[in-house]
Each structure stands twice: as structure tokens, then as C-alpha cells.
Design a protein around this motif. Structure first.
Motif, short mmCIF file in Angstrom:
data_model
loop_
_atom_site.label_atom_id
_atom_site.label_comp_id
_atom_site.label_asym_id
_atom_site.label_seq_id
_atom_site.Cartn_x
_atom_site.Cartn_y
_atom_site.Cartn_z
N PHE A 95 0.98 -1.39 -0.10
CA PHE A 95 -0.02 0.04 0.02
C PHE A 95 0.89 1.16 0.04
CE2 PHE A 95 -2.77 -3.15 1.67
CZ PHE A 95 -3.86 -2.96 1.11
N GLY A 96 0.26 2.30 -0.48
CA GLY A 96 1.09 3.58 -0.71
C GLY A 96 0.67 4.84 -0.12
N PHE A 97 -0.54 4.94 0.07
CA PHE A 97 -1.30 6.04 0.72
C PHE A 97 -0.67 6.54 1.99
CE2 PHE A 97 -4.81 8.44 3.01
CZ PHE A 97 -4.87 9.37 2.42
N GLU A 98 -0.42 5.82 2.97
CA GLU A 98 0.25 6.18 4.12
C GLU A 98 1.54 6.82 3.83
OE1 GLU A 98 -3.38 3.92 4.99
OE2 GLU A 98 -1.40 3.48 3.71
N ALA A 214 -7.09 2.21 2.83
CA ALA A 214 -8.00 1.59 1.87
C ALA A 214 -8.83 0.33 2.42
CB ALA A 214 -7.33 1.06 0.64
N GLU A 215 -8.07 -0.49 3.10
CA GLU A 215 -8.69 -1.41 3.95
C GLU A 215 -9.77 -1.19 4.97
OE1 GLU A 215 -5.21 -5.09 4.14
OE2 GLU A 215 -4.96 -3.15 5.21
N VAL A 216 -9.44 -0.20 5.64
CA VAL A 216 -10.51 0.46 6.65
C VAL A 216 -11.55 0.98 5.93
CG1 VAL A 216 -10.95 2.37 8.32
CG2 VAL A 216 -8.57 1.21 8.48
N VAL A 217 -11.52 1.53 4.76
CA VAL A 217 -12.79 2.20 4.00
C VAL A 217 -13.57 0.87 3.56
CG1 VAL A 217 -13.66 3.12 1.77
CG2 VAL A 217 -11.66 4.45 3.46
N LEU A 218 -12.88 -0.15 2.96
CA LEU A 218 -13.81 -1.26 2.56
C LEU A 218 -14.33 -2.02 3.64
CD1 LEU A 218 -11.41 -2.39 -0.57
CD2 LEU A 218 -13.57 -1.25 -0.77
N ARG A 219 -13.67 -2.31 4.75
CA ARG A 219 -14.24 -3.07 5.72
C ARG A 219 -15.47 -2.18 6.26
NH1 ARG A 219 -14.07 -3.99 11.28
NH2 ARG A 219 -13.53 -6.24 11.91
N LEU A 235 -8.19 0.61 -4.51
CA LEU A 235 -8.87 1.64 -3.93
C LEU A 235 -7.67 2.64 -3.31
CD1 LEU A 235 -10.90 3.48 -2.82
CD2 LEU A 235 -11.16 1.88 -0.78
N ASP A 236 -6.33 1.86 -2.86
CA ASP A 236 -5.21 2.52 -2.25
C ASP A 236 -4.81 3.44 -3.74
OD1 ASP A 236 -3.31 2.70 -0.26
OD2 ASP A 236 -1.91 2.11 -2.12
N LEU A 237 -4.73 3.06 -4.64
CA LEU A 237 -4.27 3.81 -5.78
C LEU A 237 -5.15 5.05 -6.10
CD1 LEU A 237 -2.76 4.26 -8.59
CD2 LEU A 237 -4.53 2.85 -9.70
#
Length: 454
Positions: A95-98, A214-219, A235-237
């Protein structure tokens, strides 16, 4: 004028509107007669220079002998090209957003130790204050998630023991907390809307601190809390490409403008959310979705490019869709030959569109992208380059992920809050003058008359 007859029936606001328009219209030629930079744009379409930044650069043309020359678009975060950043994350399958949030705020790529610590810091700040969800979000359901997010952010002011301190240390603390909490605010606001406006069940899941944004959002938005790694990485992208877009985009400029007054972080970020909501800004992705639905409803065979082109002509002539004359998702203030964000989304959307039975929609968007410049040239005589912007494909990507339309623009805000906070910190740390542009008054002198003489 009789007060009762003027103010006390259902047409009162129609008459008041007429009264306003009568005394407030400004002839369009006045904007040319005076040196007005309408929309804060120069006559050649470039933006008026109002500040300096180290955070982000957007390139779509270069100037040669005073002329704008189109070139492939580039989005550069702290000197690093978006393509290279995304490719680096893809190569490592992470993941890259953070990591991008860290880069935008602090100005350098984190070491592994710094990144791990930063992710832990975000995780530790994801929980909202005690009773905040019940007292602030659930008690006042909103039909638009962006408005609820904005009011929730400003409400956090009351839960902060030191809200008005604009030292870098305190603003940095508030920024990290907001970046961490915005996904939960969005999710709760959506669940409350489902229950109140759609009469559907709410599902509120506990945050798992170890998960990336991204995982927090989808969950949080899925009833069964499940998703694939592929979905989360897509989603991270989306979060990475929406994280910032220079100091001149409307919501970031709004944040910087308000920050220049010395106001608090919650007021500044709340204002950024309000700006992003607008259909000329972050809300444009919903307009694309609505336009596509309209085309499908009125063009029986969207594989017939002549039929699609003819209907696009009707849209430009204000005879179809919302009669605005706009082909949403096309054109940009800076990008000319290409928008790198749209390039990345289009590339990644096709495979998932095929898997989710949405290939017809992807094909239609591709057709719009190719034909829109031709239609504008024929209908309006436009000779300038026009490319697809990020909004053309972002809605389709969200649909492939099963994300409801209600969350298209809020997800934009989840990502862009990182850029807003970075720019607010830069404004607070490097600037010391309130923004105060000029407006020329063109009102005419009036003689004051006593009330009895009017």
C-alpha cells in the motif's frame, strides 16, 4: 408596498429573487473593460500566481515565446512523479497512501522505521471521541455525506483541548488526527443516511488498527467486512492519485486562504470539504455517472460511435442531459494532452470492469474520451487540446469496487485531506499575511431617501 401582499404567500422568494437580480446583474463586458482575473485565471487560461509551495506541482503545458504548448500531463509530489511513486509501490506489492501522506506533510520519503511508526500513529488516532458518533453524526442525518463530513470536522473543535493553537506542533497533531478519522466519519455518515433516508439497516464495524486506510474504508462500508487484496490495492491507488493537486485547486486554495486568517484547523479543513463538494470540483465524478446513465438511456446502441457522437453534439448544444453544455470528465485547467490520474485509472479500470460486467460502460467512456474533442471542435470551433480528466473514470472504478454513488466525492475528501493538511501546515509555517484580493466596485451613487418618501 403592502407588507402582507409582498411577504406572506408562497411566491415570496420568487419575487425576492427578481428583486435581487434587478439590482445585482453585472454586464459581461465589464469583466473585459476592467483588468479582472475572472476565476483567478489569466487571459490565456493559466492561473494567477498567488503563492509558492514545495508540496505539489501540476504540469500540462510549457510556454514557448509566450505561447502555451501542450505536453503530456505530470503530477509531481514533492519532486517525485506520480507514475514513479505508484510503480514503486506496485513493484513491492504494498500500500502507498500512508507513505504518500508522510511525503506530502514532511517533504521526504520515510524510512521503513519511520513509515511503520507513522502507520502506527495513524492507527492510534482512528477512533473518534467518545459519544461523537451518537451526538454529532446520528442525531442529524444528512442527505449529502459531504455536508455531514464538513459539519463533523468542525464539530471536532469542541472535543479538542487545544483547538486554537496554530503552532506547527499543534496543527501537525490535529492534521494527523483528521487524516486518520475522516474515513470513519465518512462511513458513519453513510450508515446513518442508509437508515434514515433509504430505510435500510446500518452496519457499524469496529476499526482494525493494523489495517491501511483503503482496507479500513472497504471494511467499514461492506456488510460482511470482506474484500480482496486486489480491491484494496485499487482503492489505495485512487487515494494516492487524489491526495493532492497543487495549491491552486479550489479546495486547497480555500484551505490556504482560510488558514491565512489565523483560524483553527477544523474550520480550515471543513471549508475545504465544502469546496470539494461542488460539481465543478470534486462532485464532477457524480455528474459523469449521471451523464453516462443518460447516454445509455437515449442511445440504443452505444457501440455505434456515430450515434454516440450525435448525442454528444446534443449535449454540447444544451439539448440533452442536464442542459449545461458540458461533457463531464473532459477538459482540465492545466492538463492538455493527458491527465496522469485518468491514465492510471483507465488502465486499472478495464480489467475489473470486465470482471464485474461493466465493460460496456468502460467502452462508452473510452468512446467519449476520443469523440468529445471532435464534437467540441465541430460545435464550438475549439482548437485547443482536450483530454479526459480524473473524473471520467473514477466513478467507474468505484463502481467496480461496489462503492455506492453517495461515497464518490466523500472518498475524494478522504484522500485530499492529506493535501489540505500539508498545505495548511505550509501556509501557517511560511506565510504571515492574510489573503485579501481586490474587487472593483461598479455600483452607482444613490441618494438616500427617507422611508416615507420611497
Amino acid at each position: 408596498m403592502d407588507r402582507t401582499s409582498f411577504y406572506d404567500d408562497k411566491h415570496v422568494f420568487s419575487r425576492l429573487s427578481d428583486k435581487f437580480i434587478e439590482n445585482n446583474s453585472i454586464p459581461s463586458n465589464d469583466f473585459n473593460r476592467f483588468p479582472v482575473k475572472k476565476g483567478l485565471r489569466n487571459s490565456d487560461g493559466t492561473g494567477v500566481m498567488v503563492g509558492l509551495t514545495k508540496i505539489c506541482n501540476v504540469e500540462g503545458y510549457y510556454i514557448d515565446d509566450g505561447e502555451k504548448v501542450p505536453k503530456a500531463g505530470r503530477l509531481i509530489y514533492r519532486g517525485i512523479d506520480l507514475y514513479n511513486f505508484v510503480e514503486g509501490c506496485k513493484t513491492d506489492d504494498r500500500f502507498g497512501f500512508e507513505e504518500l501522506v508522510f511525503l506530502l506533510i514532511f517533504g521526504s520519503l520515510p524510512t521503513k522505521e519511520e513509515l511503520d511508526g507513522f502507520c502506527s500513529l495513524l492507527a492510534a488516532n482512528r477512533e473518534l471521541p467518545f459519544d461523537f458518533v451518537e451526538d454529532v453524526i446520528m442525531r442529524a442525518p444528512s442527505p449529502n455525506i459531504m455536508n455531514k463530513m464538513g459539519s463533523s470536522v468542525t464539530a471536532l473543535y469542541a472535543y479538542d483541548d487545544n483547538p486554537d493553537d496554530i503552532s506547527v506542533e499543534n496543527v501537525l497533531r490535529q492534521s494527523i488526527q483528521l487524516i486518520a478519522q475522516i474515513p470513519a466519519i465518512m462511513s458513519y455518515a453513510y450508515q446513518v443516511k442508509r437508515r434514515f433516508f433509504y430505510k435500510k439497516s446500518m452496519y457499524i464495524h469496529q476499526v482494525k488498527p493494523e489495517q491501511k486506510t483503503a482496507e479500513v474504508v472497504l471494511r467499514s462500508i461492506r456488510s460482511d467486512k470482506t474484500f480482496t487484496d486486489k480491491e484494496a490495492k485499487l482503492l489505495d491507488l485512487c487515494l494516492m492519485i487524489h491526495a493532492d493537486h497543487g495549491g491552486g485547486n479550489n479546495s486547497t486554495f480555500t484551505t490556504r486562504c482560510i488558514s491565512s486568517t489565523g483560524t483553527d484547523t477544523y474550520s480550515a479543513i471543513g471549508a475545504g470539504i465544502g469546496s470539494l463538494k461542488g460539481f465543478r470540483h470534486g462532485g464532477a465524478n457524480i455528474k459523469v455517472t449521471q451523464m453516462v446513465e443518460d447516454i445509455f438511456a437515449n442511445v440504443p446502441d452505444t457501440s455505434d460511435e456515430d450515434a454516440v457522437k450525435a448525442y454528444l453534439g446534443k449535449i454540447v448544444r444544451k439539448e440533452a442531459n442536464d442542459h449545461s453544455g458540458l461533457i463531464y470528465g473532459m477538459g482540465h485547467a492545466i492538463y492538455t494532452l493527458s491527465d496522469p490520474r485518468a491514465v492510471l485509472l483507465k488502465k486499472n479500470a478495464k480489467e475489473l470492469a470486465e470482471e464485474n460486467g461493466l465493460l460496456n460502460e468502460w467502452n462508452l467512456l473510452d468512446t467519449i474520451e476520443r469523440l468529445a474533442p471532435v464534437v467540441f471542435a465541430e460545435e464550438k470551433g475549439y482548437s485547443k487540446q482536450m483530454c479526459a480528466n480524473v473524473d471520467l473514470y473514477s466513478g467507474l472504478v468505484y463502481r467496480t469496487l461496489g462503492i455506492p454513488e453517495d461515497l464518490f466525492t466523500p472518498l475524494f475528501a478522504v484522500a485530499r485531506v492529506a493535501g489540505w493538511c500539508a498545505h495548511r501546515l505550509e501556509e501557517v509555517a511560511t506565510c504571515s499575511k492574510i489573503m485579501r484580493p481586490a474587487y472593483k466596485s461598479i455600483s452607482r451613487p444613490q441618494v438616500y431617501k427617507n422611508l416615507s418618501d420611497r
